[in-house]
Design a protein around this motif. Structure first.
Motif, short mmCIF file in Angstrom:
data_model
loop_
_atom_site.label_atom_id
_atom_site.label_comp_id
_atom_site.label_asym_id
_atom_site.label_seq_id
_atom_site.Cartn_x
_atom_site.Cartn_y
_atom_site.Cartn_z
N ILE A 1 -13.46 -5.79 -49.75
CA ILE A 1 -12.14 -5.17 -49.67
C ILE A 1 -11.31 -6.00 -48.71
O ILE A 1 -11.71 -6.25 -47.58
CB ILE A 1 -12.23 -3.71 -49.18
N LEU A 2 -10.16 -6.45 -49.16
CA LEU A 2 -9.24 -7.23 -48.35
C LEU A 2 -7.93 -6.46 -48.24
O LEU A 2 -7.45 -5.89 -49.22
CB LEU A 2 -8.99 -8.61 -48.96
N SER A 3 -7.34 -6.43 -47.04
CA SER A 3 -6.07 -5.73 -46.86
C SER A 3 -5.36 -6.26 -45.64
O SER A 3 -5.88 -7.08 -44.89
CB SER A 3 -6.30 -4.21 -46.72
N ASN A 4 -4.15 -5.78 -45.44
CA ASN A 4 -3.38 -6.09 -44.23
C ASN A 4 -3.12 -4.80 -43.45
O ASN A 4 -1.99 -4.41 -43.19
CB ASN A 4 -2.06 -6.79 -44.57
N ALA A 5 -4.21 -4.15 -43.05
CA ALA A 5 -4.11 -2.89 -42.33
C ALA A 5 -3.45 -3.03 -40.96
O ALA A 5 -3.13 -2.02 -40.33
CB ALA A 5 -5.50 -2.26 -42.16
N VAL A 6 -3.23 -4.26 -40.52
CA VAL A 6 -2.55 -4.50 -39.24
C VAL A 6 -1.08 -4.90 -39.48
O VAL A 6 -0.48 -5.56 -38.64
CB VAL A 6 -3.27 -5.59 -38.42
N LYS A 7 -0.51 -4.47 -40.59
CA LYS A 7 0.87 -4.86 -40.89
C LYS A 7 1.81 -4.56 -39.73
O LYS A 7 2.59 -5.42 -39.29
CB LYS A 7 1.37 -4.15 -42.15
N HIS A 8 1.77 -3.33 -39.22
CA HIS A 8 2.64 -2.95 -38.10
C HIS A 8 1.87 -2.59 -36.84
O HIS A 8 2.44 -2.60 -35.75
CB HIS A 8 3.53 -1.78 -38.50
N HIS A 9 0.61 -2.20 -36.98
CA HIS A 9 -0.20 -1.79 -35.83
C HIS A 9 -1.66 -1.93 -36.22
O HIS A 9 -1.98 -2.26 -37.36
CB HIS A 9 0.11 -0.35 -35.41
N TRP A 10 -2.55 -1.69 -35.27
CA TRP A 10 -3.98 -1.88 -35.53
C TRP A 10 -4.81 -0.64 -35.27
O TRP A 10 -5.98 -0.60 -35.61
CB TRP A 10 -4.51 -2.99 -34.63
#
Length: 301
Positions: free
Chosen positions: A273-282
């Protein structure tokens, strides 16, 4: 795969990520299925042919350090093996300076210790390989797919997702990890980017060239430590992010940006699973973790 698509279609719009790639790998058949989803324009879109490049974050560790071990085990002495499995007693993390980071990482005395997940240990492995004249990046590139590459090699026009901010500006295509960013050259703890297809093919290549799955399983069977040759074990099968139903020797790795690899050596299946879950925060990955568990449970059925 349709059941997985339904889960992603339902949960992805809840954020915090706005893009996701999912792959399911059959290592026995040497095949995989993958898709990509995004909500860039406020509505869900699915793609059967993934094109986005994701920041893999700490998935770099098993794709660089562990891979280097399986390709060139004779280069690894006992101290390096301790660092590979995060038992070398080095600090977990700290901000590094570009002019002295190698001296700092090399200054720590390696000693057998309790497990402490450590970026510094990963960097120590890389520096020890460098001291032995092993070009780790070039070695690993013999296995990496053409769509898996280090961030400094990523052409600026390749499609990427926002991962946080750099100097107050949305960050696209630059590594999220602050030390990899500061150092600016290849390091083995973070910095790889890949498409979903690229990572699936890389893992198939990894298995084809090294038979790492059976070797990690064998190592897991010999001890109860968390890490086996740089791969993370499942410790709580009922609540693991790998998904309920996986076997006791299932192993994988997580990445800070919202990425994961899990492989069940008994079933010879895996999922990424690949994502950008840190787009605005972590700090809130509750929805991502719900997706991880739900997808894994389907894969292991």
């Amino acid at each position: 795969m349709q059941e997985i698509i339904r889960i992603v279609s339902s949960l992805l719009p809840m954020g915090p990520m706005d893009g996701m790639g999912v792959g399911v790998i059959d290592f026995k058949a040497k095949t995989y299925e993958a898709f990509e989803a995004n909500t860039f324009e406020g509505e869900l879109k699915l793609k059967a042919e993934p094109t986005l490049y994701f920041d893999l974050a700490s998935l770099t560790k098993p794709l660089a350090n562990s891979l280097a071990y399986f390709l060139k085990p004779e280069a690894f002495d006992p101290e390096m093996l301790l660092c590979l499995s995060h038992r070398g007693g080095l600090p977990s993390w700290g901000l590094l300076a570009v002019d002295n980071w190698k001296n700092l990482i090399s200054s720590y005395r390696v000693k057998e210790s309790e497990t402490l997940y450590s970026d510094f240990s990963a960097l120590r492995v890389m520096l020890e390989l460098e001291n032995k004249k092993v070009d780790q990046k070039e070695l690993c590139k013999t296995v990496w797919d053409k769509e898996t590459m280090y961030w400094t090699d990523l052409p600026f026009w390749y499609p990427t997702l926002q991962c946080g901010y750099k100097n107050g500006v949305p960050n696209y295509g630059k590594v999220h990890d602050p030390n990899a960013w500061t150092i600016g050259t290849f390091v083995s703890h973070a910095g790889l980017f890949s498409t979903t297809d690229g990572l699936c093919r890389t893992l198939l290549n990894y298995q084809e060239k090294t038979d790492f799955i059976s070797k990690v399983k064998s190592d897991l069977s010999k001890h109860s430590n968390r890490f086996a040759l740089g791969w993370d074990r499942v410790e709580n099968p009922e609540n693991t992010l790998a998904g309920k139903g996986c076997g006791k020797f299932t192993f994988g790795h997580l990445g800070f940006t919202g990425t994961s690899i899990w492989i069940d050596p008994d079933k010879m299946k895996g999922h990424i699973i690949l994502s950008n879950a840190v787009k605005h925060h972590w700090f809130d990955k509750t929805n991502l973790n719900d997706i991880r568990r739900a997808i894994g449970e389907i894969v292991w059925k």
